[in-house]
Design an enzyme around this catalytic site. Structure first.
Site, PDB file in Angstrom:
ATOM      1  N   ASP A 186       0.415   7.254 -20.130  1.00  0.00           N
ATOM      2  CA  ASP A 186       2.321   7.038 -18.990  1.00  0.00           C
ATOM      3  C   ASP A 186       1.757   8.861 -18.573  1.00  0.00           C
ATOM      4  OD1 ASP A 186       3.374   9.147 -20.935  1.00  0.00           O
ATOM      5  OD2 ASP A 186       5.173   7.518 -21.618  1.00  0.00           O
ATOM      6  N   GLU A 229       6.288   3.294 -16.433  1.00  0.00           N
ATOM      7  CA  GLU A 229       4.915   4.427 -15.455  1.00  0.00           C
ATOM      8  C   GLU A 229       3.690   4.677 -16.874  1.00  0.00           C
ATOM      9  OE1 GLU A 229       8.271   6.824 -18.134  1.00  0.00           O
ATOM     10  OE2 GLU A 229       7.691   5.022 -17.279  1.00  0.00           O
TER      11      GLU A 229
END
Length: 308
Positions: A186, A229
């Protein structure tokens, strides 16, 4: 009758390759470039329902092996199952001694057999429809497939497709004993990007990160946006060493990439965790959870790093 005459005239005008202007002006020749044939197969069953396979090579091998032109992750499909041949606008398919057979319109075939537009093919238990060229129906199925499998914000595969792929690959690894790795990553401090520069900038950074990560993938890897994300890559045939090398390529490429939004230059790093399949793992989620734990260790260790 008037409508038919109008349509007929319009059709003739559209198909003319030259137009003569007879009002004293010189002759003008307009050359029309022929529309290329873009034959394809649309998958009608299995995990990749609706997927489109472009038939743009003279010879395409279909099978479960990763070196095939069309890779089908299904236990009923042989490693090298069938071949599709094309010559101009003529297409044919031939079985290559598969275990569960190749069928056209539910008829078993072995020798090379012509394919007609709209034919239903079956490789093992996996169904396809053949389209000889682009048309409304094939485009419709293509759009349905994209809506079902593609994340709009990044143009990567979505979580649903990723989990289906991971389940299929996990099952094949258990049956055939081959390697499988997962990279879970991420974006570092992504909330700060949104808070400081706004959500439009955040959307740009997400899209750019997806593009950069995708450029690091191998041919048969599957990269997906897993949520927010977070991203996950499934690496068929890869062990922890190969997975770590790919993860490090992603990390380095992201660190070196220059993000620029509305004249502002930004930096963005990622933290990554790598896991390979182990005998103790009972289900695909175990592989994901292990990679997630290692991602968390990368975060704890200072971010912008790989943990395997």
């Amino acid at each position: 009758m008037v409508t038919q005459k109008f349509l007929g005239t319009t059709k003739r005008m559209a198909s003319d390759i030259a137009t003569r202007i007879t009002d004293g002006a010189p002759k003008v020749t307009v050359t029309r470039t022929p529309t290329p044939v873009r034959a394809c197969l649309i998958q009608y069953s299995g995990d990749a329902l609706g997927r489109r396979y472009q038939l743009d090579a003279p010879e395409i091998l279909v099978g479960r092996a990763q070196e095939c032109g069309i890779v089908l992750i299904d236990g009923s499909v042989s490693r090298e199952h069938a071949k599709i041949f094309s010559s101009g606008e003529v297409f044919a398919v031939e079985d290559v001694h598969s275990s569960n057979g190749t069928y056209i319109q539910n008829e078993h075939i072995s020798a090379r057999t012509p394919l007609m537009d709209g034919a239903i093919l079956r490789f093992g238990n996996v169904l396809f429809k053949f389209f000889a060229k682009d048309n409304i129906e094939s485009a419709f199925h293509d759009n349905i497939y994209r809506m079902a499998t593609i994340d709009a914000g990044t143009q990567l595969f979505n979580k649903k497709y990723l989990l289906e792929t991971l389940e299929s690959e996990f099952r094949l690894c258990r049956v055939y004993g081959r390697a499988l790795a997962v990279v879970y990553f991420d974006l570092d401090f992504f909330k700060t990007v949104n808070d400081t520069h706004g959500h439009n900038c955040g959307d740009y950074v997400l899209h750019e990160c997806a593009r950069v990560a995708k450029s690091c993938m191998r041919g048969n890897d599957v990269l997906a946006r897993f949520g927010g994300e977070e991203f996950v890559a499934v690496l068929p045939g890869a062990d922890a060493v190969t997975g770590t090398e790919l993860a490090e390529r992603i990390r380095f490429a992201m660190e070196e990439h220059e993000f620029e939004f509305e004249g502002k230059k930004l930096t963005q790093t990622v933290s990554l965790g790598v896991s390979e399949i182990q005998s103790a793992f009972q289900k695909p989620e175990d592989l994901l959870e292990d990679a997630d734990r290692k991602l968390y260790k990368s975060k704890q260790g200072g971010r912008n790093r790989v943990t395997a």
